[in-house]
Structure formats: structure tokens, C-alpha cells
Design a protein around this motif. Structure first.
Motif, PDB file in Angstrom:
ATOM      1  N   UNK A 164      52.244   8.078  90.355  1.00 29.94           N
ATOM      2  CA  UNK A 164      52.721   8.601  89.083  1.00 29.94           C
ATOM      3  C   UNK A 164      53.640   9.802  89.250  1.00 29.94           C
ATOM      4  N   UNK A 165      53.321  10.664  90.211  1.00 31.01           N
ATOM      5  CA  UNK A 165      54.103  11.890  90.329  1.00 31.01           C
ATOM      6  C   UNK A 165      54.518  12.222  91.765  1.00 31.01           C
ATOM      7  N   UNK A 166      54.159  11.380  92.733  1.00 33.45           N
ATOM      8  CA  UNK A 166      54.500  11.656  94.127  1.00 33.45           C
ATOM      9  C   UNK A 166      55.824  10.977  94.482  1.00 33.45           C
ATOM     10  N   UNK A 167      56.742  11.748  95.036  1.00 33.42           N
ATOM     11  CA  UNK A 167      58.049  11.238  95.433  1.00 33.42           C
ATOM     12  C   UNK A 167      58.246  11.525  96.919  1.00 33.42           C
ATOM     13  N   UNK A 168      58.697  10.517  97.650  1.00 34.36           N
ATOM     14  CA  UNK A 168      59.069  10.707  99.044  1.00 34.36           C
ATOM     15  C   UNK A 168      60.585  10.825  99.072  1.00 34.36           C
ATOM     16  N   UNK A 172      56.021  21.339  96.562  1.00 32.38           N
ATOM     17  CA  UNK A 172      56.570  20.906  97.836  1.00 32.38           C
ATOM     18  C   UNK A 172      56.091  21.866  98.924  1.00 32.38           C
ATOM     19  N   UNK A 173      55.357  21.318  99.905  1.00 31.45           N
ATOM     20  CA  UNK A 173      54.887  22.085 101.068  1.00 31.45           C
ATOM     21  C   UNK A 173      54.157  23.369 100.680  1.00 31.45           C
ATOM     22  N   UNK A 174      53.293  23.265  99.674  1.00 32.77           N
ATOM     23  CA  UNK A 174      52.497  24.415  99.253  1.00 32.77           C
ATOM     24  C   UNK A 174      53.181  25.343  98.272  1.00 32.77           C
ATOM     25  N   UNK A 175      54.422  25.107  97.974  1.00 30.88           N
ATOM     26  CA  UNK A 175      55.144  25.934  97.011  1.00 30.88           C
ATOM     27  C   UNK A 175      55.144  25.240  95.656  1.00 30.88           C
ATOM     28  N   UNK A 176      55.047  26.020  94.597  1.00 25.95           N
ATOM     29  CA  UNK A 176      55.035  25.493  93.235  1.00 25.95           C
ATOM     30  C   UNK A 176      56.195  26.101  92.465  1.00 25.95           C
ATOM     31  N   UNK A 181      57.056  15.268  97.710  1.00 19.47           N
ATOM     32  CA  UNK A 181      57.185  16.176  96.573  1.00 19.47           C
ATOM     33  C   UNK A 181      56.417  15.599  95.391  1.00 19.47           C
ATOM     34  N   UNK A 182      55.622  16.450  94.742  1.00 16.63           N
ATOM     35  CA  UNK A 182      54.924  16.030  93.531  1.00 16.63           C
ATOM     36  C   UNK A 182      55.680  16.606  92.344  1.00 16.63           C
ATOM     37  N   UNK A 183      56.096  15.718  91.417  1.00 20.34           N
ATOM     38  CA  UNK A 183      56.862  16.126  90.245  1.00 20.34           C
ATOM     39  C   UNK A 183      56.115  15.662  89.003  1.00 20.34           C
ATOM     40  N   UNK A 184      55.781  16.609  88.131  1.00 18.21           N
ATOM     41  CA  UNK A 184      55.046  16.293  86.907  1.00 18.21           C
ATOM     42  C   UNK A 184      55.770  16.899  85.715  1.00 18.21           C
ATOM     43  N   UNK A 185      55.985  16.091  84.670  1.00 16.77           N
ATOM     44  CA  UNK A 185      56.569  16.602  83.437  1.00 16.77           C
ATOM     45  C   UNK A 185      55.563  17.489  82.734  1.00 16.77           C
ATOM     46  N   UNK A 186      55.993  18.691  82.292  1.00 19.19           N
ATOM     47  CA  UNK A 186      55.076  19.611  81.620  1.00 19.19           C
ATOM     48  C   UNK A 186      55.586  20.050  80.251  1.00 19.19           C
ATOM     49  N   UNK A 187      56.614  19.420  79.752  1.00 20.22           N
ATOM     50  CA  UNK A 187      57.128  19.807  78.440  1.00 20.22           C
ATOM     51  C   UNK A 187      58.555  19.366  78.270  1.00 20.22           C
TER      52      UNK A 187
END
Length: 179
Positions: free
Chosen positions: A54-58, A82-86, A68-74
Motif C-alpha cells: 500500500x505504501x512501500x515503494x522500491x 527513508x532510511x530512518x528519516x521522516x 521508501x514508505x509513502x503515505x498520504x496524510x492530507x
């Protein structure tokens, strides 16, 4: 692979990162295929990516893989891990950028709301005589398979409406007057 932009963009987006509020990144899609060519502030990259959930992109960039995990929040906002950074990133297209710049500028008096691009009216939210505030949605214009909410540039009253749901619009067609 970094080059200077030489071809016309298929689409253009503008991204801002919450922690870097003064910087805006212009992202242009130059080629859309198995490997995408994009330009970020004029530097060209070849990017390959796959969606693994759903939110994981290679994402493969410069022969290096990034999970990279990408999630819609608004509204046009995403949370990117990405690599521990938000990061919180806002991404808007050219039409929304133009619309925001118009509503952020000081508008006053009689405002003729016109179509900024060809499309079809999906929804009309207001009626003549209705009071509106700056930023209130007036209607939805579908253009290039995207729903674009047209908002009031001022506080005022809807004086005239020239559109109905299903109407086809061309650039500069009058849609309504807010005063």
C-alpha cells in the motif's frame, strides 16, 4: 545520470518539505515508461520504481535501491520515510500552484472566475446569492483526468453562475462572478 533539461515535460509538480519551508523543488516528468526520466530543479535523473504494498515503494536511483514508505496524510501532503528519516512533503501540480498564488495575492472587488484549462464541470457547489469566504470551493473542473477544485479568491457573494454540471469548458470560459 544528471543532465540539463532539454525536452518538454509531460507533467510538472512543485514539492516542499516541511523542514525546508523556504525551498521549493520543481519536479518535471520528462519520459513516462518502465524507467522514468525526471528533472528536479533542472537536473535530470533516470528513476525506476515498483510499488511493493500500500505504501512501500522500491526506488532505484543512480543504480542504488531505496525502500521508501509513502503515505498520504492530507490535502496534497505525504509522509515519506527513508532510511530512518521522516519527512512531510507537500506536492502540488501547476494548476493548483497557480490557483494558490491567485488566492494568496490580494484580490478585491468583482472577480470573474474563468477556466484556466479545458475540461468538464463535474460539480457546482454554490448558487447565485450565496456568501463565500476566500478559499471556499465553488466548483470542480475535471481536466486531464484530474479533479481540480476551483475556489473563491475573495470573501463575497456569488453574483452570477454561467455553468452547469457536465458543461465543457475551454480556456478563459467564464464560470461565475464573485463580488
Amino acid at each position: 545520470m544528471e543532465d540539463k533539461v532539454i525536452s518538454k515535460a509531460l507533467a510538472t509538480y512543485y514539492a516542499t518539505v516541511d523542514d525546508l519551508s523556504d525551498e521549493e523543488f520543481k519536479v518535471e516528468i520528462l519520459e513516462d515508461g518502465p524507467v522514468k526520466r525526471i528533472a528536479v530543479n533542472g537536473a535530470v535523473y533516470e528513476v525506476d520504481y515498483n510499488v511493493g504494498g500500500d505504501s512501500i515503494h522500491s526506488i532505484i536511483l543512480n543504480n542504488r535501491s531505496h525502500g521508501v514508505q509513502i503515505s498520504g496524510i492530507g490535502d496534497s501532503k505525504y509522509e515519506v520515510k527513508n532510511r530512518g528519516y521522516l519527512f512531510q512533503v507537500r506536492v502540488i501540480d501547476e494548476l493548483k500552484k497557480m490557483r494558490l498564488s491567485r488566492t494568496q495575492s490580494v484580490a478585491s472587488g468583482r472577480q470573474v472566475i474563468a477556466a484556466q484549462m479545458p475540461g468538464v464541470i463535474l460539480k457546482v457547489y454554490v448558487k447565485p446569492g450565496q456568501k463565500v469566504q476566500t478559499g471556499d470551493p465553488l466548483c470542480v473542473l475535471v481536466a486531464m483526468k484530474m479533479e481540480n477544485e476551483i475556489r473563491s479568491p475573495i470573501d463575497g457573494e456569488v453574483k452570477e453562475i454561467f455553468i452547469n454540471e457536465g458543461d465543457k469548458m475551454i480556456v478563459n470560459d467564464k464560470m461565475m462572478i464573485v463580488e
